[in-house]
Design an enzyme around this catalytic site. Sequence first.
Site, PDB file in Angstrom:
ATOM      1  N   GLU A  41       0.806  -1.219   0.000  1.00 49.25           N
ATOM      2  CA  GLU A  41       0.000   0.000   0.000  1.00 49.25           C
ATOM      3  C   GLU A  41       0.843   1.274   0.000  1.00 49.25           C
ATOM      4  OE1 GLU A  41      -2.461  -0.684   3.400  1.00 49.25           O
ATOM      5  OE2 GLU A  41      -3.974  -1.793   2.274  1.00 49.25           O
ATOM      6  N   GLU A  63       7.088 -21.820   7.879  1.00 43.40           N
ATOM      7  CA  GLU A  63       7.559 -20.944   8.958  1.00 43.40           C
ATOM      8  C   GLU A  63       8.569 -21.632   9.868  1.00 43.40           C
ATOM      9  OE1 GLU A  63       4.724 -21.083  12.748  1.00 43.40           O
ATOM     10  OE2 GLU A  63       3.660 -20.330  10.974  1.00 43.40           O
TER      11      GLU A  63
END
Length: 274
Positions: free
Chosen positions: A81, A112
């Site tokens: 963004e 992960e």
Amino acid sequence: MDFTKTTEQSSNYNHLEKMTVNELLTNINNEDKTVPHAVEKEIKSIEALVNIVVSKLENGGRLFYMGAGTSGRLGVVDASECPPTFGVPHDLVIGIIAGGETAIRKAVEFAEDIENQGWKDLKTHNISDKDVVIGIAASGTTPYVIGALKECNKNNIATGCITCNKNSPLANEAKYPIEVVVGPEFVTGSSRMKAGTAQKLVLNMISTATMIRLGKVQGNKMVDMQLSNIKLVDRGIRMIMDEIPVNKDVASHLLKTHGSVRNAINAHKNETNQ
């Protein structure tokens, strides 16, 4: 050092399946109301990290967010963004998620848990001591993120973190830790809820404050935003009309001619002062 995962502790509510929809929504909302207060307690820590980020970016560095699952996705969202909102290059703020692009939409099993993969992913971006890396993990125990920060520290790269447990391995590894303790989730262990909200709030604060300090906001307006759709073009026109002021036709012409709100305003002011 004692370490208790409050994000994994049992919910303050039970028999959720017996609640009405109204009760579910009310109770979730009541829990959500506590999140901004938890963030408020960490403003000093957030400030310390923002100061480092600003310093690094002012000197040609980049900001990296690293995480897995929800935490990784939130970092990717905040990074993505920044270019449309503030008109910065796409490689100034970079979001990296365990498991790569696929993991943005679908869980990548055990991604992960690979401790050395985070550093490998950073090296593909030619990471250096000019940059800053923020690890994001609600639990504070994600190997992918911790491993990356360990290597960053060895290479004199500034490190921060956003976690929702106190005294976690991740916070102990980061030079500038942010620990927003939101307590047990409404659904036990579902850290996409309050913990995710807390992380999103902190990310908003970091990127927004950084971009303002870098001069990407004028007054209170996004003068460098990308004009990528009709809504944003209309917003740009209104911003110009409010700042100069001129009528809509003139503002539209200025925006079309100069390509950004900042350039349009500056060009008009220069012409007026001649």
